[in-house]
Design an enzyme around this catalytic site. Structure first.
Site, PDB file in Angstrom:
ATOM      1  N   GLY A   1       0.806  -1.208   0.000  1.00  0.00           N
ATOM      2  CA  GLY A   1       0.000   0.000   0.000  1.00  0.00           C
ATOM      3  C   GLY A   1       0.839   1.257   0.000  1.00  0.00           C
ATOM      4  O   GLY A   1       2.064   1.220  -0.065  1.00  0.00           O
TER       5      GLY A   1
ATOM      6  N   ASP B   1      12.183  -8.111   9.723  1.00  0.00           N
ATOM      7  CA  ASP B   1      12.523  -7.196   8.623  1.00  0.00           C
ATOM      8  C   ASP B   1      13.181  -5.928   9.165  1.00  0.00           C
ATOM      9  O   ASP B   1      12.884  -4.824   8.712  1.00  0.00           O
ATOM     10  CB  ASP B   1      11.274  -6.853   7.813  1.00  0.00           C
ATOM     11  CG  ASP B   1      11.619  -6.292   6.422  1.00  0.00           C
ATOM     12  OD1 ASP B   1      12.755  -6.530   5.963  1.00  0.00           O
ATOM     13  OD2 ASP B   1      10.773  -5.622   5.821  1.00  0.00           O
TER      14      ASP B   1
END
Length: 649
Positions: free
Chosen positions: A319, A457
């Site tokens: 997004g 991450d």
């Protein structure tokens, strides 16, 4: 192994005889369960003659069963013997997962109170109600110390093997409770035990008043408090004896109730099945019930000027992120998930569930969310300085590398690559502050939050900078909640140059996977270069292999960003950070330090650091592809593309 806290002291071992005796006494501790009855989780032994006598003992936490005690003692001893914790120290205390403390020395250590060495581990979060919380904590401390003294006097089989352990809890408000645990070595006197605990706790509270949790670990005593239950409330020593009649009532009555409940549930399930399948909206309904976190779509649309391009901060795999300003003037960052993202709803729910429960000064704060038809929005606090990635590498460094295709030219100033923003704002003091802040955020995720969370991450672009350049870890779309030391997956996600080899090659991840990524991040912060920008430079494949080569040559200081070398920086802090970065990047997962130990090494410059071992061949040779292919939805980022990227204009 996780959560190893070695406190190394004494002189360096010079006698092979003592070293042999030390191995024997550690072996004796692990074999103690086969030859004696362990009372109160305590056992000691002595091997050899002076001046090469080896003394050793262990103390298990009071809420462990005998089998749990045996298991953790065995692991702690293996840490010392096989991995070499404090390999050259004549004495040390190795605390394993705060469940067992194993101690050895060349001097008699039995029945001796020692409140040093010690170190505190405070939670970074401050309580919102200190006027209620602090007095409540003080009362809890007094209650627990009274119980420790009482147990030490009444529940003992000998004068040198006391039950110096107690837990307790107290309500400080309708919605908040504090839990506490205290313990001393069972060979101490009650007086020495309470003296050790009182002194360490008082010192801790003077320095870290108003924290929502904390621990103090020292040679002779241990104390911890949290706002959640962290110990076994039905410890072996606290289990009451019950009569046969009571036992039958406890067993039979619940069994009957359980059977009846199952019959009723099956009846209603069958009745509901005939009416038609239930809608699969349980998770969303649960989210929508949190009315205090919900925003109206019209409010978010107005704040972002109907999601105009002028307000766009960046675009990630799931997004776009927009800057917004609410009607009260508050600035926000809004993540608008893509309608065509296959993992969008899953990632959305993952972030909401996680972030709603996480509150820490070094984590980006989730303000709320919006569900409106197909629209799924996350509302975060706005980070005015953007990402660490911009300050470290910047547009100038990025263009320099790709224009010249020569990392050596960039590094040594053969081409002008200076980033004025970076050199102005990221001095050494701020870089060191960022390193410590990120470490505290990871410690919270791994140990201090009610959930055990692996980020998976961690990288420079997912560290955002707020007021006064305070670092905050962001992007929890790839995070995992785990309830064991290690998990595995067939779906690899994250950024390849930051991945631990066991994760990239075999899909195994743990808190130590985040530790590996943190090590890479430390080295990037030091040198101001992306890890993957070292390809082909002096045989290096990435920043970790380059730093290891300099370490072996005794030239580690050459890793430091050229913009800092002629300025004010601390050589000791720089070398310490390089060594910690290399420790984090070691091949063997067990050899990598925990985040708690990393913070201790960063905050206490007197602590001797272990010598790092070489990174794996995977790192040194610069493997480019993992052996496990990723499935749809979890993409490996081999460049710098993140799932969520914040870029202020």
């Amino acid at each position: 192994m996780n959560n190893i806290f070695p406190l190394c002291s004494g002189d360096n071992i010079t006698s092979n005889t003592y070293r042999s005796n030390l191995k024997l006494v550690l072996s004796s501790l692990t074999n103690s369960f086969n030859k004696t009855i362990i009372r109160n989780g305590y056992y000691n032994d002595t091997i050899g003659r002076k001046p090469n006598t080896a003394y050793g003992y262990y103390q298990c936490r009071g809420d462990l069963t005998l089998e749990e005690c045996r298991y953790n003692v065995d692991l702690a001893a293996k840490e010392v013997l096989a991995i070499g914790r404090c390999p050259n120290s004549t004495e040390a205390m190795v605390t394993y997962k705060e469940l067992v403390a194993l101690k050895f020395s060349d001097q008699s250590i039995f029945s001796v109170m020692r409140d040093a060495p010690s170190f505190p581990l405070p939670n970074a979060n401050s309580v919102p109600n200190p006027d209620e919380f602090n007095p409540g904590l003080g009362k809890l401390v007094n209650n627990i110390l009274e119980k420790v003294a009482s147990n030490g006097v009444s529940n003992t089989s000998s004068s040198t093997n006391r039950n110096l352990y107690a837990t307790g809890s107290i309500d400080v408000s309708r919605s908040q409770k504090i839990y506490g645990l205290a313990q001393c070595s069972a060979d101490l006197s009650v007086k020495n035990c309470t003296q050790c605990l009182r002194g360490r706790i008082d010192d801790y509270r003077k320095s870290y008043s108003g924290r929502v949790g904390g621990r103090v670990i020292c040679w002779s005593c241990y104390f911890r408090y949290e706002t959640y239950l962290f110990y076994n409330a039905t410890s072996p020593s606290s289990k009451p004896k019950i009569s046969r009649e009571v036992f039958l009532i406890i067993v039979v009555v619940p069994s009957v109730i359980t059977v009846l409940s199952i019959i009723i549930i099956l009846y209603f399930c069958e009745k509901r099945r005939k009416k038609g399948p239930a809608r699969k909206t349980d998770d969303i309904d649960e989210i929508q019930s949190a009315e205090s976190l919900q925003y109206k779509f019209s409010m978010i649309s107005a704040a972002t000027h109907n999601f105009s391009d002028a307000n766009k901060l960046g675009r990630g795999g799931f997004g776009t992120v927009y800057k917004g300003t609410l009607s009260d003037g508050q600035e926000i960052a809004v993540k608008r998930l893509s309608e065509n993202s296959g993992q969008g709803e899953e990632e959305f729910k993952n972030e909401v569930v996680l972030l709603a429960k996480l509150q820490h000064k070094n984590l980006v704060r989730l303000l709320g969310f919006c569900l409106d038809g197909d629209e799924k929005l996350l509302v975060y606090e706005f980070m005015q300085h953007g990402s660490l990635d911009q300050f470290l590498f910047g547009l100038a460094s990025f263009l320099c590398f790709f224009i010249t295709q020569n990392a050596k030219a960039c590094k040594f100033g053969l081409v002008e690559c200076a980033d004025p923003v970076k050199s102005t704002h990221l001095n050494w003091e701020r870089r060191y502050k960022i390193i410590r802040g990120v470490a505290k955020g990871l410690l919270y995720l791994h140990e201090d939050s009610p959930l055990k969370i692996i980020h998976r991450d961690l990288k420079a672009i997912n560290v955002l900078l707020g007021d006064e350049m305070v670092p905050k870890i962001s992007d929890f779309g790839m995070a995992r909640m785990v309830n064991q030391n290690q998990a595995s997956t067939k779906r690899i996600c994250g950024t390849f140059s930051y991945m631990a080899p066991e994760y990239a090659m075999h899909g195994k991840f743990s808190a130590k996977s985040d530790v590996f990524s943190f090590g890479v991040l430390i080295l990037e912060i030091l040198c101001g270069k992306r890890s993957n920008s070292f390809g082909g430079f002096e045989g290096a494949k990435n920043v970790l292999s380059y730093a290891w080569g300099l370490w072996e040559e005794g030239k580690s200081v050459e890793l430091l960003d050229p913009s800092l070398r002629d300025c004010c920086y601390s050589p000791k802090e720089v070398m310490r950070c390089i060594q910690i970065g290399l420790l984090c990047g070691q091949k063997d997962v067990a050899n990598r330090p925990t985040m708690a130990w990393i913070i201790h090494m960063l905050n206490n410059h007197s602590v001797a650091l272990p010598t790092p071992l070489a990174p794996s061949a995977f790192v040194l040779c610069g493997e480019t592809e993992p052996s496990i292919p990723s499935e749809d939805g979890d993409n490996i980022s081999v460049n710098q593309v993140s799932m969520t990227e914040f870029y202020p204009r």
